[in-house]
Write a protein that holds these residues in place. Structure first.
Motif, PDB file in Angstrom:
ATOM      1  N   ARG A  84     -35.811  70.687 -34.082  1.00  0.00           N
ATOM      2  CA  ARG A  84     -34.982  69.910 -35.009  1.00  0.00           C
ATOM      3  C   ARG A  84     -33.941  70.801 -35.681  1.00  0.00           C
ATOM      4  O   ARG A  84     -32.767  70.422 -35.791  1.00  0.00           O
ATOM      5  CB  ARG A  84     -35.875  69.230 -36.050  1.00  0.00           C
ATOM      6  N   ALA A  85     -34.367  71.973 -36.124  1.00  0.00           N
ATOM      7  CA  ALA A  85     -33.414  72.908 -36.719  1.00  0.00           C
ATOM      8  C   ALA A  85     -32.330  73.292 -35.713  1.00  0.00           C
ATOM      9  O   ALA A  85     -31.144  73.390 -36.056  1.00  0.00           O
ATOM     10  CB  ALA A  85     -34.142  74.147 -37.223  1.00  0.00           C
ATOM     11  N   ARG A  86     -32.731  73.485 -34.465  1.00  0.00           N
ATOM     12  CA  ARG A  86     -31.760  73.875 -33.434  1.00  0.00           C
ATOM     13  C   ARG A  86     -30.689  72.813 -33.256  1.00  0.00           C
ATOM     14  O   ARG A  86     -29.492  73.125 -33.174  1.00  0.00           O
ATOM     15  CB  ARG A  86     -32.475  74.116 -32.101  1.00  0.00           C
ATOM     16  N   LEU A  87     -31.092  71.538 -33.236  1.00  0.00           N
ATOM     17  CA  LEU A  87     -30.110  70.476 -33.026  1.00  0.00           C
ATOM     18  C   LEU A  87     -29.191  70.307 -34.231  1.00  0.00           C
ATOM     19  O   LEU A  87     -28.003  69.996 -34.072  1.00  0.00           O
ATOM     20  CB  LEU A  87     -30.827  69.161 -32.705  1.00  0.00           C
ATOM     21  N   LEU A  88     -29.709  70.519 -35.419  1.00  0.00           N
ATOM     22  CA  LEU A  88     -28.835  70.494 -36.592  1.00  0.00           C
ATOM     23  C   LEU A  88     -27.805  71.617 -36.510  1.00  0.00           C
ATOM     24  O   LEU A  88     -26.633  71.427 -36.855  1.00  0.00           O
ATOM     25  CB  LEU A  88     -29.661  70.606 -37.870  1.00  0.00           C
ATOM     26  N   HIS A  89     -28.224  72.773 -36.004  1.00  0.00           N
ATOM     27  CA  HIS A  89     -27.281  73.886 -35.833  1.00  0.00           C
ATOM     28  C   HIS A  89     -26.273  73.589 -34.722  1.00  0.00           C
ATOM     29  O   HIS A  89     -25.112  74.003 -34.815  1.00  0.00           O
ATOM     30  CB  HIS A  89     -28.038  75.182 -35.545  1.00  0.00           C
ATOM     31  N   VAL A  90     -26.696  72.892 -33.684  1.00  0.00           N
ATOM     32  CA  VAL A  90     -25.757  72.507 -32.622  1.00  0.00           C
ATOM     33  C   VAL A  90     -24.611  71.690 -33.222  1.00  0.00           C
ATOM     34  O   VAL A  90     -23.433  71.931 -32.932  1.00  0.00           O
ATOM     35  CB  VAL A  90     -26.485  71.696 -31.529  1.00  0.00           C
TER      36      VAL A  90
ATOM     37  N   SER B   4     -27.420  62.958 -41.119  1.00  0.00           N
ATOM     38  CA  SER B   4     -28.646  63.228 -41.868  1.00  0.00           C
ATOM     39  C   SER B   4     -29.845  63.389 -40.948  1.00  0.00           C
ATOM     40  O   SER B   4     -29.898  62.832 -39.847  1.00  0.00           O
ATOM     41  CB  SER B   4     -28.917  62.100 -42.867  1.00  0.00           C
ATOM     42  N   PHE B   5     -30.807  64.156 -41.432  1.00  0.00           N
ATOM     43  CA  PHE B   5     -32.135  64.190 -40.818  1.00  0.00           C
ATOM     44  C   PHE B   5     -33.165  64.192 -41.928  1.00  0.00           C
ATOM     45  O   PHE B   5     -33.079  64.992 -42.875  1.00  0.00           O
ATOM     46  CB  PHE B   5     -32.339  65.420 -39.936  1.00  0.00           C
ATOM     47  N   VAL B   6     -34.159  63.307 -41.816  1.00  0.00           N
ATOM     48  CA  VAL B   6     -35.245  63.218 -42.786  1.00  0.00           C
ATOM     49  C   VAL B   6     -36.549  63.424 -42.044  1.00  0.00           C
ATOM     50  O   VAL B   6     -36.877  62.672 -41.118  1.00  0.00           O
ATOM     51  CB  VAL B   6     -35.257  61.846 -43.500  1.00  0.00           C
ATOM     52  N   GLY B   7     -37.325  64.451 -42.425  1.00  0.00           N
ATOM     53  CA  GLY B   7     -38.598  64.664 -41.753  1.00  0.00           C
ATOM     54  C   GLY B   7     -39.011  66.117 -41.747  1.00  0.00           C
ATOM     55  O   GLY B   7     -38.370  66.980 -42.373  1.00  0.00           O
ATOM     56  N   SER B   8     -40.082  66.397 -41.030  1.00  0.00           N
ATOM     57  CA  SER B   8     -40.635  67.748 -40.978  1.00  0.00           C
ATOM     58  C   SER B   8     -39.689  68.707 -40.258  1.00  0.00           C
ATOM     59  O   SER B   8     -38.880  68.305 -39.419  1.00  0.00           O
ATOM     60  CB  SER B   8     -41.983  67.738 -40.261  1.00  0.00           C
TER      61      SER B   8
ATOM     62  N   LEU C 144     -29.418  58.183 -33.786  1.00  0.00           N
ATOM     63  CA  LEU C 144     -29.288  59.018 -32.593  1.00  0.00           C
ATOM     64  C   LEU C 144     -30.685  59.548 -32.290  1.00  0.00           C
ATOM     65  O   LEU C 144     -31.204  60.411 -33.000  1.00  0.00           O
ATOM     66  CB  LEU C 144     -28.327  60.178 -32.852  1.00  0.00           C
ATOM     67  N   VAL C 145     -31.315  59.037 -31.244  1.00  0.00           N
ATOM     68  CA  VAL C 145     -32.714  59.340 -30.954  1.00  0.00           C
ATOM     69  C   VAL C 145     -32.834  60.063 -29.619  1.00  0.00           C
ATOM     70  O   VAL C 145     -32.042  59.830 -28.701  1.00  0.00           O
ATOM     71  CB  VAL C 145     -33.563  58.043 -30.992  1.00  0.00           C
TER      72      VAL C 145
ATOM     73  N   ILE D  53     -35.562  62.901 -34.133  1.00  0.00           N
ATOM     74  CA  ILE D  53     -35.909  63.905 -33.134  1.00  0.00           C
ATOM     75  C   ILE D  53     -37.424  63.996 -33.040  1.00  0.00           C
ATOM     76  O   ILE D  53     -38.087  64.475 -33.962  1.00  0.00           O
ATOM     77  CB  ILE D  53     -35.322  65.285 -33.513  1.00  0.00           C
ATOM     78  N   HIS D  54     -37.972  63.539 -31.927  1.00  0.00           N
ATOM     79  CA  HIS D  54     -39.412  63.587 -31.733  1.00  0.00           C
ATOM     80  C   HIS D  54     -39.858  64.925 -31.163  1.00  0.00           C
ATOM     81  O   HIS D  54     -40.881  65.469 -31.564  1.00  0.00           O
ATOM     82  CB  HIS D  54     -39.853  62.474 -30.769  1.00  0.00           C
ATOM     83  N   GLY D  55     -39.142  65.429 -30.176  1.00  0.00           N
ATOM     84  CA  GLY D  55     -39.563  66.633 -29.492  1.00  0.00           C
ATOM     85  C   GLY D  55     -40.689  66.348 -28.516  1.00  0.00           C
ATOM     86  O   GLY D  55     -40.976  65.205 -28.171  1.00  0.00           O
ATOM     87  N   ASP D  56     -41.363  67.395 -28.073  1.00  0.00           N
ATOM     88  CA  ASP D  56     -42.435  67.263 -27.088  1.00  0.00           C
ATOM     89  C   ASP D  56     -43.764  66.926 -27.756  1.00  0.00           C
ATOM     90  O   ASP D  56     -43.969  67.176 -28.935  1.00  0.00           O
ATOM     91  CB  ASP D  56     -42.585  68.573 -26.299  1.00  0.00           C
ATOM     92  N   GLY D  57     -44.668  66.367 -26.969  1.00  0.00           N
ATOM     93  CA  GLY D  57     -46.027  66.170 -27.439  1.00  0.00           C
ATOM     94  C   GLY D  57     -46.284  64.859 -28.131  1.00  0.00           C
ATOM     95  O   GLY D  57     -47.385  64.622 -28.633  1.00  0.00           O
ATOM     96  N   HIS D  58     -45.304  63.979 -28.196  1.00  0.00           N
ATOM     97  CA  HIS D  58     -45.483  62.673 -28.831  1.00  0.00           C
ATOM     98  C   HIS D  58     -45.161  61.585 -27.815  1.00  0.00           C
ATOM     99  O   HIS D  58     -44.072  61.535 -27.264  1.00  0.00           O
ATOM    100  CB  HIS D  58     -44.567  62.530 -30.048  1.00  0.00           C
ATOM    101  N   ASP D  59     -46.114  60.706 -27.607  1.00  0.00           N
ATOM    102  CA  ASP D  59     -45.905  59.570 -26.719  1.00  0.00           C
ATOM    103  C   ASP D  59     -45.417  58.359 -27.505  1.00  0.00           C
ATOM    104  O   ASP D  59     -44.525  57.638 -27.084  1.00  0.00           O
ATOM    105  CB  ASP D  59     -47.209  59.248 -25.990  1.00  0.00           C
ATOM    106  N   GLY D  60     -45.984  58.147 -28.695  1.00  0.00           N
ATOM    107  CA  GLY D  60     -45.556  57.035 -29.528  1.00  0.00           C
ATOM    108  C   GLY D  60     -44.214  57.308 -30.181  1.00  0.00           C
ATOM    109  O   GLY D  60     -43.769  58.456 -30.291  1.00  0.00           O
ATOM    110  N   LEU D  61     -43.572  56.242 -30.606  1.00  0.00           N
ATOM    111  CA  LEU D  61     -42.287  56.349 -31.301  1.00  0.00           C
ATOM    112  C   LEU D  61     -42.529  56.318 -32.810  1.00  0.00           C
ATOM    113  O   LEU D  61     -43.319  55.510 -33.311  1.00  0.00           O
ATOM    114  CB  LEU D  61     -41.367  55.203 -30.885  1.00  0.00           C
ATOM    115  N   SER D  62     -41.845  57.169 -33.537  1.00  0.00           N
ATOM    116  CA  SER D  62     -42.083  57.363 -34.961  1.00  0.00           C
ATOM    117  C   SER D  62     -41.619  56.180 -35.803  1.00  0.00           C
ATOM    118  O   SER D  62     -40.866  55.312 -35.345  1.00  0.00           O
ATOM    119  CB  SER D  62     -41.345  58.615 -35.433  1.00  0.00           C
ATOM    120  N   MET D  63     -42.055  56.162 -37.050  1.00  0.00           N
ATOM    121  CA  MET D  63     -41.584  55.165 -38.021  1.00  0.00           C
ATOM    122  C   MET D  63     -40.063  55.139 -38.082  1.00  0.00           C
ATOM    123  O   MET D  63     -39.444  54.083 -38.190  1.00  0.00           O
ATOM    124  CB  MET D  63     -42.129  55.481 -39.416  1.00  0.00           C
ATOM    125  N   ARG D  64     -39.466  56.326 -38.022  1.00  0.00           N
ATOM    126  CA  ARG D  64     -38.017  56.426 -38.168  1.00  0.00           C
ATOM    127  C   ARG D  64     -37.290  55.651 -37.083  1.00  0.00           C
ATOM    128  O   ARG D  64     -36.169  55.186 -37.280  1.00  0.00           O
ATOM    129  CB  ARG D  64     -37.610  57.907 -38.109  1.00  0.00           C
TER     130      ARG D  64
END
Length: 326
Positions: free
Chosen positions: A172-178, A163-167, A258-259, A235-246
């Motif tokens: 993110r789409a690429r990794l789901l396709h992987v 599962s993936f929940v989020g924007s 899996l982070v 999946i945070h990706g680039d541009g985020h230093d903090g860790l998300s709620m997830r």
């Protein structure tokens, strides 16, 4: 102590923050500052320099000042808050209330200046980098990570999918396709993935992401989705230093997380409490191992949940805020 919580609606997290404060025997009043209307708020964010944005922000600011007067609190916690105008910060500084500001986004994505931040009793940020920056500028700042809402009940929804929940972002789409291309079934949740006509219209995501997708779900439901999935992606990706709620929610509900952030090691033991992937191949292999070795996966789920409940709930976070008001 009577506390006024000033928060955006933000997927209903205001209620989790309020419940965490109440769990510490605080008397909590809540004001959500961006409830004037979805259309007005969307226009204000999309056209930040427009007259519409100024009017929407002005109305929100006036309503928040009125809430402060009505509540007459001992302390005020503002969450994010950059939507509010200068009059609000002046009113807060002039009140007798102790104050704190919690930023769950990077400073570079907000419009704060040092004078505004300096008018608040304590600035908390989920970003260690931003906290160091603020301290170097002489501001009273401390790290306050996101956390898990341990007070919301949920029911696991068993599924053989990842599962993936989020924007919906391209990475993110690429990794789901992987995963899908490797034969691993996946599913995504959120309005930007959804093919519901209303969701397509309001997000303007005219093209499908090409993976099984569902509409937005509330926190209790997505907790159940993560807990029941064979694994869940963060999946945070680039541009985020903090860790998300997830980052805390997934292990908190007993999911196999899996982070993509090795620095999660500052909060969890990688390999026994959560899993980190550094490449496409490693992501696929971790999912396959979870399927063929459910005992191994279960051990990580249980250890991650124990660690979260011991250290990383929103009650833990609000305890640190309360201490700043002592």
């Amino acid at each position: 102590m009577k506390v006024l919580l000033v928060s955006p609606v933000f997927h209903g997290y205001w209620s989790a923050f309020a419940s965490a404060l109440e769990a510490l025997d605080l008397d909590v009043a809540v004001h959500c500052y961006d409830t004037a209307g979805r259309v007005g708020n969307a226009l204000a964010h999309r056209y930040e320099s427009s007259g519409v944005a100024d009017r929407v922000r002005g109305t929100a600011t006036a309503a928040t000042i009125a809430a402060l007067a009505d509540a007459d609190p001992d302390a005020v916690l503002v969450v994010k808050g950059d939507f509010l105008g200068a009059d609000w910060w002046d009113a807060l500084a002039a009140s007798r209330a102790r104050s704190a500001l919690w930023l769950y986004d990077e400073l570079s994505r907000m419009t704060y200046d040092d004078a505004t931040l300096g008018s608040v009793g304590r600035v908390f940020s989920y970003s260690p980098d931003d906290t160091r920056t603020l301290r170097a500028r002489g501001l009273d700042a401390d790290v306050l990570p996101d956390g898990f809402d341990s007070l919301t009940a949920f029911t696991p929804r068993p599924s053989e999918r990842v599962s993936f929940v989020g924007s919906r972002y391209p990475a993110r789409a690429r990794l789901l396709h992987v995963l899908a291309d490797a034969g691993e079934p996946v599913e995504a949740y959120g309005r930007e993935w959804s093919r519901n006509p209303w969701d397509v219209l309001r997000t303007r995501q005219w093209r499908s992401a090409g993976v099984p997708a569902h509409r937005d779900i509330d926190r209790s439901t997505y907790y159940g989705v993560m807990a029941g999935s064979v694994a869940t992606l963060n999946i945070h990706g680039d541009g985020h230093d903090g860790l998300s709620m997830r980052t805390y929610e997934a292990p908190g509900v007993g999911a196999l997380q899996l982070v993509d952030r090795p620095d999660v090691a500052q909060h969890y033991d990688v390999g026994t409490e959560t899993l980190v992937f550094r490449s496409d191949d490693e992501l696929v292999e971790l999912v396959r191992r979870a399927r063929r070795d459910p005992v191994w996966a279960s051990g990580i789920r249980e250890a991650g949940r124990r660690r979260t409940l011991a250290e990383h709930t929103l009650v833990h976070r609000m305890r640190k805020v309360r201490a700043a008001w002592a």
